[in-house]
Design an enzyme around this catalytic site. Structure first.
Site, PDB file in Angstrom:
ATOM      1  N   HIS A 118       0.817  -1.209   0.000  1.00 19.59           N
ATOM      2  CA  HIS A 118       0.000   0.000   0.000  1.00 19.59           C
ATOM      3  C   HIS A 118       0.853   1.262   0.000  1.00 19.59           C
ATOM      4  CE1 HIS A 118      -2.081   3.337   2.075  1.00 19.59           C
ATOM      5  NE2 HIS A 118      -3.027   3.019   1.220  1.00 19.59           N
ATOM      6  N   ARG A 174      29.934  -4.723 -16.571  1.00 22.49           N
ATOM      7  CA  ARG A 174      30.938  -5.388 -15.754  1.00 22.49           C
ATOM      8  C   ARG A 174      30.324  -6.495 -14.903  1.00 22.49           C
ATOM      9  NH1 ARG A 174      31.898   0.130 -15.599  1.00 22.49           N
ATOM     10  NH2 ARG A 174      30.530   0.330 -13.782  1.00 22.49           N
ATOM     11  N   ARG A 221      31.749  -7.820 -20.263  1.00 21.60           N
ATOM     12  CA  ARG A 221      33.128  -8.230 -20.029  1.00 21.60           C
ATOM     13  C   ARG A 221      33.160  -9.394 -19.040  1.00 21.60           C
ATOM     14  NH1 ARG A 221      36.884  -3.741 -17.486  1.00 21.60           N
ATOM     15  NH2 ARG A 221      35.814  -4.405 -15.578  1.00 21.60           N
ATOM     16  N   GLU A 230      43.891  -2.898 -24.090  1.00 18.87           N
ATOM     17  CA  GLU A 230      44.372  -2.150 -22.925  1.00 18.87           C
ATOM     18  C   GLU A 230      45.839  -2.427 -22.604  1.00 18.87           C
ATOM     19  OE1 GLU A 230      41.863  -3.368 -19.655  1.00 18.87           O
ATOM     20  OE2 GLU A 230      41.835  -5.431 -20.346  1.00 18.87           O
ATOM     21  N   GLY A 248      40.399   0.075 -23.384  1.00 22.17           N
ATOM     22  CA  GLY A 248      40.341   0.369 -21.957  1.00 22.17           C
ATOM     23  C   GLY A 248      41.396   1.414 -21.648  1.00 22.17           C
ATOM     24  N   SER A 249      41.001   2.677 -21.725  1.00 19.79           N
ATOM     25  CA  SER A 249      42.002   3.749 -21.635  1.00 19.79           C
ATOM     26  C   SER A 249      42.672   3.807 -20.268  1.00 19.79           C
ATOM     27  CB  SER A 249      41.351   5.098 -21.970  1.00 19.79           C
ATOM     28  OG  SER A 249      40.270   5.371 -21.106  1.00 19.79           O
ATOM     29  N   ASN A 250      42.017   3.298 -19.218  1.00 18.42           N
ATOM     30  CA  ASN A 250      42.625   3.330 -17.881  1.00 18.42           C
ATOM     31  C   ASN A 250      43.909   2.499 -17.856  1.00 18.42           C
ATOM     32  OD1 ASN A 250      40.203   4.566 -17.498  1.00 18.42           O
ATOM     33  ND2 ASN A 250      39.483   3.229 -15.857  1.00 18.42           N
ATOM     34  N   ASP A 251      43.786   1.204 -18.220  1.00 18.80           N
ATOM     35  CA  ASP A 251      44.961   0.337 -18.188  1.00 18.80           C
ATOM     36  C   ASP A 251      45.932   0.650 -19.317  1.00 18.80           C
ATOM     37  OD1 ASP A 251      44.445  -1.001 -15.886  1.00 18.80           O
ATOM     38  OD2 ASP A 251      43.629  -2.809 -16.812  1.00 18.80           O
ATOM     39  N   CYS A 298      35.840   2.218 -23.728  1.00 13.02           N
ATOM     40  CA  CYS A 298      34.988   2.115 -22.541  1.00 13.02           C
ATOM     41  C   CYS A 298      35.697   2.614 -21.289  1.00 13.02           C
ATOM     42  CB  CYS A 298      34.516   0.672 -22.341  1.00 13.02           C
ATOM     43  SG  CYS A 298      35.865  -0.510 -22.111  1.00 13.02           S
TER      44      CYS A 298
END
Length: 801
Positions: free
Chosen positions: A428, A518, A585, A687, A708-711, A758
């Site tokens: 409710h 992920r 992934r 990456e 994967g631009s971070n790694d 990504c």
């Protein structure tokens, strides 16, 4: 007959004569029962009968005298006058000719179902279940009624419930004349869900307006506990487009605590209709830890919901989502539809205006529960323990209670937010708060004990399915975006997403799919256990096995728990954006992160630098993890082939070498995921510098690249991004990093392979987004909070190029 009409004689057009509930039951009985939707037979006692009873007893004048001076905003006045009005109606005598028709109808039902038939006697107002107002829970229902005297008494009690406090206030709020809403009554075969199960379902997601899912709530016993929020029910989702294609699988499920079930009192008589004719009894611990209906039951319900929605949409000439009640008979084990009405919140929303609430700061979380709506509210806590305390509620406060009933609605609409200790997302409190547009958290355990009167709090329902009550008044913002006016760029704009609970709400964003889904979030939050501990519990300890038993109790075994939970998490994301591509992934935990999962310490090596250690592709065919990867593959196979979500593209992270890539493809095939079969595409994360240097070789193995631009930044510059000492050297805008990205995109194009990104960079830096567009990347995947900003930036950029 003059005063009763059988379901077979009624259609949806007859609301004014038989009320909403009767009209919809008749519509379904006539048109959907032939299609396999089970509807119990019954009849309506119509609006003419209601007017006849009141006129025969000269009750109209008495009711006007009582109700004409009513001030619905004065709770005490409402309670006093409502009680007096109900007594006037209940004390009316039923005219003999009306009584004769009702009892003849009862005899006909006994001939159809047997002399031991029991009845459900339910109110059906003539303004009920309209698109403008649901009248949910406003009037009374009486169940398991046996005998002529009990039936006639239940009929009068239903008529009297036209003047419950909640019904009077609801009419006032929605502009209905108290004397022009006529109370009709449903008399139908009782479905014995007291010894079965029951619940409610919607043909749309009630929180987000996502149109492509059926949402089902279920509990043991009679459905009142689900509707009123007395218990926390099990919940299930089914994806409509894939169901219609023939796939039969639960999209998503949640185990509710289901502490109580409502059953009938031992003896049903006229006397205890005035008292309690039902009672709540505890559910055994074993039953609480299991789902109360099977997957097959869920499929039956989904089939019913889709047929009901399709029929009513065709009838209306436009999409018409439905709100339904169902019951499973514990005697014949059949599932019956016992009510359907238009959904009254999401269906009234017009246009393409997206409102996004966002907390600008956070504090200590006091309690958590299930979020209703996607808004934020703040104010002082006021705990209300009973109806008697309602007149003391101060508008603008946060209403905190064990649960709410329709009697509470006059104060609910004045609250800044609502928090209940019990209930699920169709109780409710949830239904009313949705209609009122007020944020609510239901099922927040011990909320009435933890939250204190006068304490300032912020109630956030804008962070997924889990609603949080934060300490203090926090700052937040509301963004309103007209999606209809947003142009779309040539470059595909995708989104990064790991939390399935956010998928339906984010599905409204103008993206071309998911560029990175992920697995880690799902494994960490919902499974909580290491895949190898699932596969080899004998290699763990007693504590781990006990915890695994608790996690998987509602499933066939540990593996069934892992595969279904992972597949349903991924499947929810895939369904939210279906049929757009969703790139998933495979797990990319590092060894120290894997070790922190339940049982992980028994299977993981200790590494000095896990960032460049035993992670990604290296694990998948390695004896230390291959069987765990096999479970991941089984889950993804289930997503694509059992759930029918063939828009899922799989992606391999941290693949160092060409031979490693080939080995992974071979291992996936071993576990039933063959590249190219049933349209399966497999991408690789780009990456590692070697992915760029040997891009042509990797293109022979994989269908696409996601940068994967971070790694890639980390490994190109030789910087550990987790190290504070050298963090200043970590820069995605570095010329060398950009050259690597450019070479990767050009290599993908040269080989006719998809290229996307990504990583974090384009979400944070407009200049990198500009660089990516100029080099002709196929897709840019962004964090949800930067999608609209970057999309608009790219649209303007493409105009100039």
């Amino acid at each position: 007959m003059k005063y009763i009409k059988w379901f077979k004689e009624i259609s949806a057009k007859d609301v004014s004569s038989v009320g909403g509930k009767n009209a919809n039951l008749g519509e379904m009985y006539r048109h959907l029962a032939p299609l396999g939707v089970k509807i119990p037979n019954g009849f309506a006692v119509n609006a003419d009968a209601y007017r006849y009873v009141l006129s025969y007893n000269n009750a109209w004048e008495k009711l006007h005298k009582i109700l004409d001076p009513l001030n619905p905003e004065d709770v005490e006045d409402l309670q006093k006058r409502g009680k007096a009005a109900r007594e006037v109606v209940y004390n009316c005598k039923i005219p003999d000719d009306l009584k004769k028709e009702i009892l003849e109808g009862y005899e006909s039902l006994k001939k159809e179902y047997g002399k031991d038939l029991s009845l459900a006697v339910r109110s059906s107002a003539t303004s009920e279940d309209s698109p403008e107002a649901s009248f949910a829970g406003q009037n009374e229902t009486y169940l398991n009624i046996k005998g002529e005297e009990a039936l006639l008494d239940a009929y009068k009690r239903c008529l009297a419930s036209n003047f419950t406090d909640r019904s009077l206030h609801y009419k006032y709020d929605n502009g209905f004349d108290y004397f022009k809403v006529y109370l009709c009554v449903v008399v139908m075969k009782m479905v014995r869900s007291d010894i079965g199960s029951s619940g409610v379902m919607f043909s749309i997601d009630t929180e987000t307006g996502f149109k492509e899912a059926v949402f089902i709530n279920a509990a043991y016993g009679l459905g009142e506990n689900v509707v009123q929020g007395t218990i926390d029910p099990d919940s299930f989702y089914v994806h409509k487009p894939t169901f219609k294609k023939g796939f039969r699988a639960v999209l998503k499920r949640r185990l509710g605590s289901k502490e109580l079930k409502m059953v009938f009192s031992e003896e049903i008589s006229v006397a205890n209709l005035a008292q309690e004719y039902t009672k709540n009894v505890p559910v055994s611990e074993d039953d609480r830890k299991r789902f109360c209906i099977s997957d097959d039951d869920v499929m039956v319900l989904a089939d019913y919901a889709i047929k009901v929605e399709d029929h009513y949409s065709k009838l209306a000439g436009y999409f018409k989502p439905m709100d339904m009640e169902w019951a499973k008979d514990g005697i014949d084990n059949q599932i019956y539809m016992v009510q359907a009405r238009p959904e009254t919140v999401e269906s009234r929303k017009r246009g393409a205006i997206l409102e996004i609430y966002h907390l600008l700061e956070k504090s200590r979380v006091l309690v958590e529960g299930q979020a209703v709506g996607m808004k934020i509210g703040a104010g002082k806590v006021q705990v209300i323990n009973s109806v008697e305390e309602l007149p003391s509620f101060r508008p603008g406060n946060v209403l905190v209670a064990e649960t709410t009933t329709p009697d509470w609605e006059p104060v609910m609409k004045t609250s800044a937010a609502i928090v209940t200790a019990r209930g699920g997302r169709t109780c409710h409190a949830a239904i009313v708060s949705r209609e009122l547009g007020i944020p609510a958290i239901v099922g927040a355990d011990k909320a009435t004990e933890i939250l204190k009167d006068g304490e300032e709090v912020t109630v956030s329902c804008a962070e997924g399915e889990i609603g949080k009550v934060y300490e203090g008044i926090l700052r937040y913002e509301v963004k309103k975006i007209d999606l209809s006016s947003l142009p779309r760029p040539k470059t595909k704009i995708m989104m990064n997403l790991g939390n399935p609970d956010m998928a339906f709400s984010l599905s409204h964003l103008p993206v071309d799919g998911i560029g990175l889904a992920r697995m880690e979030f799902i494994i960490n939050e919902y499974i909580k256990a290491h895949p190898m501990a699932i596969k080899h519990p004998e290699k763990t300890d007693d504590y781990t096995r006990k915890k695994l038993d608790e996690l998987s109790y509602a499933y066939k075994n540990y593996e069934d728990f892992f595969i279904k939970t992972l597949s349903e998490g991924v499947g929810t994301i895939a369904a939210a954006f279906y049929p757009k591509p969703v790139v998933v992934r495979m797990s990319d935990f590092k060894s120290n992160e894997y070790a922190s999962l339940l049982g992980g310490k028994f299977f993981e090596p200790k590494e000095d630098n896990p960032m460049i250690g035993f992670r990604g592709a290296a694990r998948y065919s390695h004896p230390l993890y291959e069987e765990g990867f096999g479970l991941e593959c089984a889950a993804m196979k289930r997503v694509r082939e059992v759930m029918g979500l063939e828009n899922v593209i799989l992606m391999i992270p941290f693949c160092r070498r060409v031979d490693e890539g080939k080995k992974v493809i071979k291992t996936m095939e071993k576990y039933g995921l063959k590249k190219g079969e049933k349209g399966l595409k497999i991408y690789v994360m780009c990456e590692i510098p070697n992915n760029v240097v040997l891009v042509d070789r990797f293109a022979e193995i994989f269908d696409g690249f996601s940068i994967g631009s971070n790694d890639l930044t980390q490994l190109t510059l030789g910087v550990d991004r987790d190290s504070r000492i050298v963090a200043f050297d970590y820069d995605e805008k570095d010329e060398g990093v950009l050259e690597m990205i450019k070479a990767a995109v050009e290599g993908a194009k040269r080989n006719g392979r998809h290229s996307g990104i990504c990583g974090q960079a384009p979400s944070d830096y407009p200049e990198i987004a500009e660089f990516l567009v100029k080099i002709g990347i196929d897709s840019i995947s962004l964090n949800p909070d930067s999608v609209l900003r970057v999309l608009q930036f790219i649209v303007e950029l493409e105009k100039k190029l």
